[in-house]
Design an enzyme around this catalytic site. Structure first.
Site, PDB file in Angstrom:
ATOM      1  N   LYS A  30       1.563 -10.020   1.092  1.00 11.61           N
ATOM      2  CA  LYS A  30       1.294  -8.928   2.033  1.00 11.61           C
ATOM      3  C   LYS A  30       2.066  -7.666   1.628  1.00 11.61           C
ATOM      4  O   LYS A  30       3.176  -7.745   1.094  1.00 11.61           O
ATOM      5  CB  LYS A  30       1.704  -9.381   3.445  1.00 11.61           C
ATOM      6  CG  LYS A  30       1.603  -8.315   4.516  1.00 11.61           C
ATOM      7  CD  LYS A  30       0.177  -7.889   4.797  1.00 11.61           C
ATOM      8  CE  LYS A  30       0.113  -6.683   5.734  1.00 11.61           C
ATOM      9  NZ  LYS A  30      -1.211  -6.035   5.707  1.00 11.61           N
ATOM     10  N   ILE A  56      -3.928  -3.430  10.372  1.00 12.29           N
ATOM     11  CA  ILE A  56      -2.687  -4.170  10.619  1.00 12.29           C
ATOM     12  C   ILE A  56      -1.503  -3.191  10.627  1.00 12.29           C
ATOM     13  O   ILE A  56      -0.579  -3.346  11.412  1.00 12.29           O
ATOM     14  CB  ILE A  56      -2.473  -5.269   9.538  1.00 12.29           C
ATOM     15  CG1 ILE A  56      -3.724  -6.158   9.378  1.00 12.29           C
ATOM     16  CG2 ILE A  56      -1.220  -6.095   9.827  1.00 12.29           C
ATOM     17  CD1 ILE A  56      -4.118  -6.959  10.579  1.00 12.29           C
ATOM     18  N   LEU A  58       0.451  -2.521   7.907  1.00 10.52           N
ATOM     19  CA  LEU A  58       1.515  -2.990   7.000  1.00 10.52           C
ATOM     20  C   LEU A  58       2.680  -3.663   7.728  1.00 10.52           C
ATOM     21  O   LEU A  58       3.845  -3.388   7.455  1.00 10.52           O
ATOM     22  CB  LEU A  58       2.032  -1.842   6.124  1.00 10.52           C
ATOM     23  CG  LEU A  58       1.051  -1.309   5.078  1.00 10.52           C
ATOM     24  CD1 LEU A  58       1.671  -0.144   4.313  1.00 10.52           C
ATOM     25  CD2 LEU A  58       0.645  -2.419   4.098  1.00 10.52           C
ATOM     26  N   CYS A 114      -3.661   2.162   1.107  1.00  5.85           N
ATOM     27  CA  CYS A 114      -3.747   1.573   2.452  1.00  5.85           C
ATOM     28  C   CYS A 114      -4.253   2.627   3.437  1.00  5.85           C
ATOM     29  O   CYS A 114      -3.621   3.666   3.611  1.00  5.85           O
ATOM     30  CB  CYS A 114      -2.395   1.051   2.917  1.00  5.85           C
ATOM     31  SG  CYS A 114      -2.526   0.305   4.562  1.00  5.85           S
ATOM     32  N   GLY A 230     -13.759  -6.828  -3.296  1.00  5.83           N
ATOM     33  CA  GLY A 230     -14.518  -6.131  -2.249  1.00  5.83           C
ATOM     34  C   GLY A 230     -15.747  -6.948  -1.911  1.00  5.83           C
ATOM     35  O   GLY A 230     -16.795  -6.803  -2.540  1.00  5.83           O
ATOM     36  N   GLY A 252     -10.612 -11.994  -0.619  1.00  7.68           N
ATOM     37  CA  GLY A 252      -9.831 -11.594   0.546  1.00  7.68           C
ATOM     38  C   GLY A 252     -10.476 -12.058   1.830  1.00  7.68           C
ATOM     39  O   GLY A 252     -10.224 -13.166   2.313  1.00  7.68           O
TER      40      GLY A 252
HETATM   41  C1  LIG Z   1      -6.490  -8.254   7.255  1.00 13.49           C
HETATM   42  C2  LIG Z   1      -6.340  -7.534   5.955  1.00 13.49           C
HETATM   43  C3  LIG Z   1      -5.084  -7.056   5.564  1.00 13.49           C
HETATM   44  C4  LIG Z   1      -4.928  -6.388   4.345  1.00 13.49           C
HETATM   45  N1  LIG Z   1      -3.678  -5.969   3.970  1.00 13.49           N
HETATM   46  C5  LIG Z   1      -3.507  -5.384   2.744  1.00 13.49           C
HETATM   47  C6  LIG Z   1      -2.204  -5.021   2.285  1.00 13.49           C
HETATM   48  O1  LIG Z   1      -1.183  -5.245   2.954  1.00 13.49           O
HETATM   49  N2  LIG Z   1      -2.098  -4.416   1.070  1.00 13.49           N
HETATM   50  C7  LIG Z   1      -3.198  -4.172   0.287  1.00 13.49           C
HETATM   51  O2  LIG Z   1      -3.060  -3.625  -0.811  1.00 13.49           O
HETATM   52  N3  LIG Z   1      -4.450  -4.527   0.685  1.00 13.49           N
HETATM   53  C8  LIG Z   1      -4.626  -5.124   1.889  1.00 13.49           C
HETATM   54  N4  LIG Z   1      -5.884  -5.505   2.292  1.00 13.49           N
HETATM   55  C9  LIG Z   1      -7.045  -5.261   1.403  1.00 13.49           C
HETATM   56  C10 LIG Z   1      -7.431  -6.509   0.606  1.00 13.49           C
HETATM   57  O3  LIG Z   1      -6.362  -6.944  -0.202  1.00 13.49           O
HETATM   58  C11 LIG Z   1      -8.683  -6.267  -0.270  1.00 13.49           C
HETATM   59  O4  LIG Z   1      -8.373  -5.325  -1.271  1.00 13.49           O
HETATM   60  C12 LIG Z   1      -9.886  -5.749   0.524  1.00 13.49           C
HETATM   61  O5  LIG Z   1      -9.975  -6.411   1.775  1.00 13.49           O
HETATM   62  C13 LIG Z   1     -11.210  -5.920  -0.230  1.00 13.49           C
HETATM   63  O6  LIG Z   1     -11.492  -7.259  -0.549  1.00 13.49           O
HETATM   64  P1  LIG Z   1     -12.336  -8.279   0.408  1.00 13.49           P
HETATM   65  O7  LIG Z   1     -13.601  -7.572   0.830  1.00 13.49           O
HETATM   66  O8  LIG Z   1     -12.573  -9.485  -0.428  1.00 13.49           O
HETATM   67  O9  LIG Z   1     -11.458  -8.571   1.582  1.00 13.49           O
HETATM   68  C14 LIG Z   1      -6.065  -6.170   3.507  1.00 13.49           C
HETATM   69  C15 LIG Z   1      -7.325  -6.648   3.906  1.00 13.49           C
HETATM   70  C16 LIG Z   1      -7.473  -7.329   5.101  1.00 13.49           C
HETATM   71  C17 LIG Z   1      -8.837  -7.847   5.494  1.00 13.49           C
END
Ligand SMILES: Cc1cc2nc3c(=O)[nH]c(=O)nc-3n(C[C@H](O)[C@H](O)[C@H](O)COP(=O)(O)O)c2cc1C
Length: 301
Positions: A30, A56, A58, A114, A230, A252
């Site tokens: 995280k 969230i 961070l 972010c 993504g 993710g």
């Molecule tokens: C609940 C949640 C929390 C996330 N927190 C972070 C984070 O702390 N730092 C970060 O770089 N990306 C964060 N992301 C982004 C994911 O790491 C990822 O890059 C993004 O969701 C796209 O991928 P996905 O569609 O497979 O989820 C978060 C995504 C979600 C859904």
């Protein structure tokens, strides 16, 4: 890779029955800041058609606690762990990266994208000059591999990638979430406490694929790997991202409804390699067959 924010600090995943760290090439922790952050007010999540919005903010215990209390509980023999460094100022990024540099972490992802914090985050990632400054500052204080996580919420992601490569990044994560919003028509209020949040999941896959394809045009000349992400939800999605230029892929949002999806993606990738008589997934990276005459403006058609 298991993506940042979707697997806590790695330790949550080890408790899921049947999951082995070996199912994933790496687990990204995280987002971590210089001091502890409580995160945004609720609600922090909203489901959307084919995805979800999160804000969230961070939430994390701060870099000292992550390095001193959490990292010693992780099994570094089984898998790679990647830190996700975030900050509101360049000085904060430096502080976080410096601390992780002295830890057993395998690599450091710089989160300049972010969308859920007021200062820093996307404010750095949507400006190529600022992005390059953050990457150069982090580069100066660590010898570990740096992965820069790029924002899709900007005009020219390929130019930003080029600047980050020049500033010393070793890899690129493409893409972070897209900005989004949801409204509750009963209360006539935003669903998300922070009003806006980051949209993820299958809804963003076509956007993410195009961004990977665009960044690959720059990254391949410098031999810089891309972690495509993504909305990846299946082995077929993973193949698409690799054809577009990803060296590896990240999962993710799909982990929220199928924590075992890594096994399926890995098995499906192996089947695909066999069917196409390929020796390694590396042969897929950037193997997209483009038409000879490429239409510049697809949306006009
Ligand atoms: C609940 C949640 C929390 C996330 N927190 C972070 C984070 O702390 N730092 C970060 O770089 N990306 C964060 N992301 C982004 C994911 O790491 C990822 O890059 C993004 O969701 C796209 O991928 P996905 O569609 O497979 O989820 C978060 C995504 C979600 C859904």
């Amino acid at each position: 890779m298991l993506l940042s924010g979707c697997v806590g600090f790695g330790e949550e995943y080890t408790r899921i029955e049947g999951f082995s760290n070996r199912d994933a090439g790496a687990i990204c922790l995280k987002g971590t800041t210089g001091t502890a952050r409580p995160g945004n007010p609720p609600s922090r999540l909203a489901e959307t058609p084919c995805g979800m919005i999160n804000a969230i903010g961070l939430q994390n215990p701060g870099v000292e606690a992550v390095v001193n209390d959490i990292l010693p509980t992780l099994d570094f023999d089984e898998t790679r762990f990647i830190a996700n460094a975030s900050g509101s100022t360049i000085e904060e990024y430096i502080e976080v990266v410096r601390k992780f540099d002295e830890s057993p972490i395998d690599a450091i992802e710089i989160n300049i994208s972010c969308p859920n914090v007021k200062e820093g985050g996307a404010a750095f990632g949507n400006d190529p000059d600022m992005s390059a400054r953050v990457v150069a500052a982090c580069r100066a204080v660590t010898s570990k591999a740096i992965i820069t996580k790029l924002s899709p919420n900007q005009t020219d992601i390929a130019e930003n990638a080029r600047r980050c490569i020049e500033a010393g990044t070793d890899g690129l994560a493409v893409i972070n979430t897209l900005m989004g919003m949801a409204i509750d028509i009963k209360s006539q209020q935003p669903v998300i406490g922070n009003v806006q949040g980051g949209l993820s999941g299958p809804a963003i896959k076509p956007v993410a694929l195009l961004k990977v394809h665009q960044v690959y045009q720059v990254a391949r000349a410098h031999d810089i790997p891309i972690i495509g992400q993504g909305g990846i939800n299946s082995p077929e999605d993973a193949v698409e991202f690799m054809l577009a230029g990803a060296t590896t892929i990240g999962l993710g949002t799909s982990l929220f409804y199928d924590p075992m999806i890594c096994k399926k993606v890995n098995a499906g990738l192996l089947d695909y390699l066999e069917q196409h008589q390929l020796g390694s997934v590396a042969e897929l990276t950037g193997a997209l067959k483009l038409p000879e005459k490429v239409q510049v403006c697809g949306e006009c058609e």
